[in-house]
Design a protein around this motif. Structure first.
Motif, PDB file in Angstrom:
ATOM      1  N   ARG A 158      -8.524  10.611   0.664  1.00  0.00           N
ATOM      2  CA  ARG A 158      -7.210  11.260   0.665  1.00  0.00           C
ATOM      3  C   ARG A 158      -7.008  12.084   1.939  1.00  0.00           C
ATOM      4  O   ARG A 158      -5.914  12.115   2.511  1.00  0.00           O
ATOM      5  CB  ARG A 158      -7.057  12.147  -0.570  1.00  0.00           C
ATOM      6  N   LYS A 171      -4.093  11.338   4.740  1.00  0.00           N
ATOM      7  CA  LYS A 171      -3.141  12.351   5.200  1.00  0.00           C
ATOM      8  C   LYS A 171      -3.210  12.505   6.718  1.00  0.00           C
ATOM      9  O   LYS A 171      -2.190  12.619   7.395  1.00  0.00           O
ATOM     10  CB  LYS A 171      -3.436  13.688   4.510  1.00  0.00           C
ATOM     11  N   GLN A 193      -7.600   3.549  -7.957  1.00  0.00           N
ATOM     12  CA  GLN A 193      -8.191   4.482  -6.999  1.00  0.00           C
ATOM     13  C   GLN A 193      -9.570   4.044  -6.508  1.00  0.00           C
ATOM     14  O   GLN A 193     -10.301   4.854  -5.926  1.00  0.00           O
ATOM     15  CB  GLN A 193      -8.237   5.890  -7.591  1.00  0.00           C
TER      16      GLN A 193
END
Length: 483
Positions: free
Chosen positions: A233, A237, A458
Motif C-alpha cells: 500500500r 501510494k 488482496q
C-alpha cells in the motif's frame, strides 16, 4: 562463536561495486552472536545513481534483438547452476533456510530464467492483420527502468521471476534485496550482471527509505514488489504521483481441503511439507487444513506424528531438517499468536526434536506446531501466520468450508485432495484464489512453465511466470496503415 569473517556487501551500479558511508550488521537468525555480513545502506542519492545507470543502459538494451537477450538469459541460467554451491551456505546463515532448500531454489530459479527466455520468442511477435482497406500491427515495446523490491524468504526465485521477464522484454532493472537476506542474491546478481551490458542489472541495499526512493523516482516506470500488504500500500501510494505501474505478489492464507475420498497416506506428508517447508515462511504455504469430521481424529494424529519427525536447529548443523524464523519481528508476532491461540482453548501441540538445546536461545527458534479443536472463525484460521503454526479445522459441510475460505481478503493459492477428478474441478472452481493445486501443494514442471503465479483480492495485482507474466513488462504500440 563466529563461524567466519563477515562479508562486506556493496551496491552494484553500472557493473561496479559502489561503497557506502554506512553499513548495517546482518546477524545469523540461528546464531544471533554471529555477524554474517556488513550491508551497504543506500539513500536517495544511491538510488538516483542506480536508476540513471539503468536508464542509460536502457537506451541501447531496448534495441537489442530478442535472440541476443534470450541468449544472455540462457547463459545467466547456466551461471546460476554453476554458482549455486558457492552461495548456499551463506544463504543458510543469512536467512535460516536449509542448504538443500537453497540449492533447490537456485535450480528452480534457473528454470524460471530459461522459461522466460523461451516464452519471449512467441510473446514478442507483433499481431498483424489486414483487409482491403488497411493494415494493423500491434507491437510490444519495453517499458523502461523496472524497480524490483524482493523479500527474504525465497530471494533467488522471487527475484528471477521479476528480472528474467523484464530483461527478455528489453527493460533494465534496479533490484532492492531484503535487508535480512541480501548476500546470496547479490553475489549471484553481480555474476549475472557481468554477462550483460553495464547498467542492465543494478542492486541497491537499504530499508524502506530506499524502497520509497525507487517508488517515486521519475525514471522508474514500474515497481514490482513481493511481500506484505502493508508495504504494498505504501509503494502504491508513492508510485501514484508518477502514475507508475505496479505489480504485487502478496500474502496468502492458503487452505488445504481434504475430501472424504482422499488418499490420506499420500496427502498428509505432502500437506506437512507444504506447511512447514522454510519453517512455514513462504507465500503459498498451506496455512490451514480442513478435514471431514469422520476422519478428523485420525488426520490430526497423523499430522502430529509427521511433524514430530522434524529436527530443529541451525541449518548448517548435521541432521537438522527445520531452521529458525528469519527475523525478530516475525518471531515475536508468531510467539504472540501462539499464546493467544493457546489461551483460546484450542489444542496446541509443539512437536519435533531440538538438535542443540544449549543454542536454543541464541536463535529465533520455534518448534512446528499443530493446532486442533479450533473454530473456523479463530484468529489463526483467518489470518496469514507466515510461520510453523498449522490449524486443523473440522467440517461437516463442504459448503461451509468454501464459504469460510472465500470470506477473507486473501486468495493466493489453495489445495484440494480427492480421488474424483470431476468433483475436484467442480470444487476447485468455487474457490476464490489465483491457483488451486489438486492432490499436491505446488506446481508441476508443466505448471511452472504455464501457470501465471499470483492471487486475487488482496493477494496481489498482476501475475508472474508463464507467457502471461511477460505482459507485465511491455507497453503496446498499435500501427494502422491506410492503404
Amino acid at each position: 562463536m563466529q563461524t567466519s569473517s563477515p562479508i562486506t556487501l556493496d551496491h552494484l551500479i553500472g557493473n561496479k561495486d559502489v561503497t557506502s558511508s554506512s553499513y548495517a550488521e546482518l546477524r545469523d537468525p540461528g546464531r544471533l552472536t554471529d555477524i554474517v555480513g556488513l550491508i551497504a545502506q543506500g539513500d536517495a542519492a544511491t538510488v538516483d545513481a542506480a536508476v540513471r545507470a539503468a536508464h542509460e543502459a536502457f537506451q541501447s538494451w531496448k534495441k537489442t534483438s530478442y535472440e541476443e537477450r534470450a541468449a544472455l538469459l540462457r547463459a545467466a541460467a547456466d551461471l546460476l547452476e554453476v554458482e549455486a554451491n558457492a552461495v548456499v551456505e551463506i544463504m543458510a546463515r543469512e536467512s535460516g533456510m536449509l542448504v538443500g532448500t537453497n540449492k533447490a531454489e537456485i535450480g528452480m530459479a534457473a528454470n524460471i530464467v530459461r522459461d522466460n527466455a523461451e516464452a519471449g520468442e512467441e510473446f514478442l511477435k507483433p499481431m498483424e492483420v489486414s483487409d482491403a482497406e488497411s493494415w494493423v500491427s500491434v507491437e510490444k515495446r519495453p517499458i523502461g527502468v523496472i524497480a524490483d523490491i524482493v523479500p527474504w524468504n525465497a530471494p533467488i526465485i522471487l527475484t528471477m521471476r521479476k528480472v528474467a521477464p523484464a530483461l527478455v522484454c528489453g527493460n533494465t532493472v534496479v533490484v532492492k534485496p531484503a535487508p535480512t537476506a541480501p548476500i546470496g542474491l547479490t553475489l549471484l546478481l553481480k555474476k549475472m550482471a557481468a554477462l550483460f551490458p553495464a547498467g542492465v542489472i543494478n542492486v541497491v541495499h537499504g530499508g524502506g527509505d530506499v524502497g520509497h526512493a525507487l517508488s517515486v523516482h521519475p525514471l522508474v516506470r514500474k515497481v514490482s514488489f513481493t511481500g506484505g500488504g502493508t508495504v504494498a500500500r505504501q509503494i502504491m501510494k508513492a508510485a501514484a504521483d508518477g502514475l507508475k505501474g505496479v505489480q504485487f505478489e502478496l500474502g496468502g492464507n492458503d487452505p488445504s481441503i481434504l475430501l472424504p475420498d482422499a488418499n490420506f497416506d499420500d496427502a498428509i506428508p505432502k500437506i506437512l511439507g507444504g506447511a512447514f517447508r522454510r519453517s512455514g515462511q513462504f507465500c503459498f504455504a498451506v496455512k490451514r487444513v480442513y478435514v471431514p469430521s469422520e476422519a478428523y481424529a485420525d488426520v490430526v494424529a497423523r499430522l502430529e506424528a509427521e511433524a514430530d519427525k522434524f529436527r530443529i536447529g541451525h541449518p548448517l548443523d548435521k541432521g537438522v531438517t527445520f531452521g529458525p524464523i528469519n527475523n525478530r519481528g516475525q518471531f515475536e508476532f508468531l510467539k504472540g499468536l501462539l499464546e493467544r491461540t493457546r489461551a483460546s482453548g484450542a489444542t496446541v501441540r509443539e512437536l519435533g526434536t531440538v538438535a542443540e538445546p544449549d543454542g536454543w536461545d541464541n536463535g529465533y527458534y520455534m518448534r512446528p506446531v499443530i493446532v486442533s479443536d479450533i473454530a473456523m472463525d479463530a484468529e489463526l484460521v483467518q489470518i496469514e501466520q507466515f510461520g510453523p503454526i498449522l490449524p486443523v479445522v473440522k467440517y461437516d459441510s463442504l459448503d461451509e468450508v468454501i464459504e469460510s475460505v472465500n470470506a477473507g481478503e486473501l486468495g493466493l493459492g489453495s489445495s484440494l485432495w480427492t480421488s474424483n477428478f470431476d468433483e475436484a474441478l467442480k470444487i476447485a472452481r468455487r474457490i476464490e484464489a489465483g491457483m488451486t493445486f489438486i492432490n499436491n501443494v505446488g506446481t508441476s514442471r508443466l505448471g511452472q512453465k504455464n501457470i501465471p503465479f499470483g492471487g486475487v483480492k488482496q493477494s496481489g495485482i498482476g501475475r508472474e511466470s508463464s507467457p502471461i507474466g511477460l505482459r507485465e513488462y511491455v507497453e503496446y504500440h498499435a500501427l494502422n496503415y491506410h492503404k
